[in-house]
Enzyme design. Structure first.
Site, mmCIF file in Angstrom:
data_model
loop_
_atom_site.group_PDB
_atom_site.id
_atom_site.type_symbol
_atom_site.label_atom_id
_atom_site.label_comp_id
_atom_site.label_asym_id
_atom_site.label_seq_id
_atom_site.Cartn_x
_atom_site.Cartn_y
_atom_site.Cartn_z
ATOM 1 N N LYS A 110 45.866 73.706 51.662
ATOM 2 C CA LYS A 110 47.083 74.085 52.370
ATOM 3 C C LYS A 110 46.997 73.615 53.820
ATOM 4 O O LYS A 110 46.005 73.878 54.515
ATOM 5 C CB LYS A 110 47.280 75.603 52.327
ATOM 6 C CG LYS A 110 47.477 76.161 50.931
ATOM 7 C CD LYS A 110 48.807 75.729 50.335
ATOM 8 C CE LYS A 110 49.035 76.370 48.982
ATOM 9 N NZ LYS A 110 50.371 76.054 48.418
ATOM 10 N N GLU A 151 52.360 67.265 49.771
ATOM 11 C CA GLU A 151 53.320 68.097 49.038
ATOM 12 C C GLU A 151 54.214 68.897 49.984
ATOM 13 O O GLU A 151 53.745 69.430 50.984
ATOM 14 C CB GLU A 151 52.522 69.047 48.135
ATOM 15 C CG GLU A 151 53.341 69.958 47.263
ATOM 16 C CD GLU A 151 52.441 70.771 46.332
ATOM 17 O OE1 GLU A 151 52.869 71.862 45.909
ATOM 18 O OE2 GLU A 151 51.317 70.320 46.029
#
Length: 408
Positions: free
Chosen positions: A214, A269
């Site tokens: 992340k 992403e």
């Protein structure tokens, strides 16, 4: 015949730091669970995924949709489910709350997925088996292709399904071999650098050949540092994905993604707002050959169509507990097959349902089975939790879609 309906608000607090990303810092993994109970005693279970607050609103909307299926026979219902889906998603008053997005779309996913689960249980087979055994026409009958006619008419869809029958038997070997998972849990946003490094080592020891970090920190240097930690521990042969969870504006994304290219990400992403298709196109062009992945927050097949038309995404992450359920997931997969863009689902279901859909995508539609996200945090709550051994997903054999929960 569907005799009774139950809708449940199920919420599961996570361990400290787990599930965190740049936007959603303190999630409570939650499901709006729909149970369709037929007169033989079978229960079809489907759900949509939320992060806690508002889960009750999705439950209320699911109750509205599910009530309209009471008294219907599941075989009769699924023989023409494309039209049923169209009618439900375009209900003249409820549609105003979307259309085809938000609370009403999540609710439709829960109900749709319960229908597919009941259908598979009625036939006594796993969902993947039910889907691959359907003829192209039977499969087409479960889909709503409205608003896709410019790219995928019913005739074109049927031909695409027929064309991909070739090689089906050879591709069925995946049932025995399995396919890779990728570990998302190595790098939750709130984890320390030390924990990220430790988790990378653990994932590699467990056999994972792909993992995700992340990103989206206020200080881009943190993202760059942590991404290189993962690359250092993983080595050059492991696929490393970076996920910003929509944190950046386009100018920010252009700058930071350019800097992140140095660690060779397999994809980046959700770099910016999921509705901004043209921003994704600009970014995709700017950072090529690194590719973008998106779909976690794309709500319907029409937006996916636009992403494919503009060449904005290298990987599509449709999630059957986010869009309108299994039916719309298959529709998106068909579009992606036309464009030869890989489908790598986001797993709001923790992989329970999508493990079936990856098998279907590969066997019946000829998609590459690249890998499937693995998030183990809710395994203890499922009756038949996913099985990942040596970093590889094992094929589920129980009837249904593996979505039954241990909740009363």
């Amino acid at each position: 015949m569907i005799k009774n309906i139950q809708v449940k608000d199920a919420r599961f607090p996570l361990a400290k730091g787990a599930g965190s990303d740049a936007i959603h810092r303190d999630p409570i993994y939650s499901y709006a669970v729909t149970n369709l109970i037929d007169d033989s005693g079978l229960t079809g279970t489907g759900f949509a995924f939320t992060l806690g607050e508002g889960n009750d609103l999705v439950c209320k909307a699911a109750q509205f949709y599910a009530a309209q299926l009471k008294g219907r026979d599941i075989e009769e219902l699924m023989s023409d489910f494309g039209n049923v889906f169209y009618q439900l998603s375009n209900e003249q008053q409820f549609r105003w709350l979307g259309p085809h997005k938000g609370v009403v779309q999540l609710a439709l996913a829960a109900v749709t997925n319960a229908c597919y689960d009941l259908w598979a249980k009625k036939r006594g087979v796993p969902l993947w088996k039910l889907l691959i055994d359907l003829s192209p026409q039977e499969l087409l009958n479960t889909l709503d292709l409205s608003y896709l006619e410019d790219e995928l008419s019913p005739e074109q869809a049927l031909q695409l399904l027929k064309n991909n029958q070739q090689g089906k038997e050879d591709r069925s070997q995946i049932i025995h071999a399995g396919y890779p998972g990728y570990d998302t849990s190595i790098g939750w946003f709130n984890y320390s650098d030390e924990k990220v490094r430790e988790n990378c080592k653990k994932a590699i020891a467990e056999g994972f050949t792909a993992m995700k970090l992340k990103v989206g920190s206020q200080d881009p240097k943190r993202d760059i540092r942590r991404s290189h930690i993962v690359r250092e521990e993983a080595g050059d042969q492991v696929k490393v994905m970076l996920d910003a969870n929509q944190q950046w504006t386009l100018p920010q994304a252009l700058k930071i993604c350019g800097e992140l290219q140095s660690m060779n990400p397999y994809w980046i992403e959700e770099p910016t707002h999921p509705d901004d298709i043209l921003a994704h196109k600009k970014l995709a062009d700017a950072i090529a050959p690194v590719k973008l992945a998106l779909g976690e927050h794309v709500p319907n097949r029409i937006i996916f169509k636009n992403y494919l038309q503009t060449g904005s995404a290298g990987f599509i992450q449709a999630d059957a507990v986010r869009i309108g359920g299994v039916s719309e997931f298959i529709t998106v997969s068909l579009l992606c097959r036309k464009y030869n863009i890989p489908v790598v689902p986001h797993v709001g279901d923790m992989g329970q349902l999508h493990q079936h859909l990856v098998l279907f995508n590969h066997i019946s539609m000829g998609h590459d089975a690249l890998f499937l996200e693995h998030i183990p945090h809710l395994q203890e709550h499922f009756v038949h939790p996913v099985s990942v051994e040596g970093g590889v997903y094992k094929t589920p054999m129980e009837p249904g879609s593996s979505c039954d929960l241990k909740i009363k």
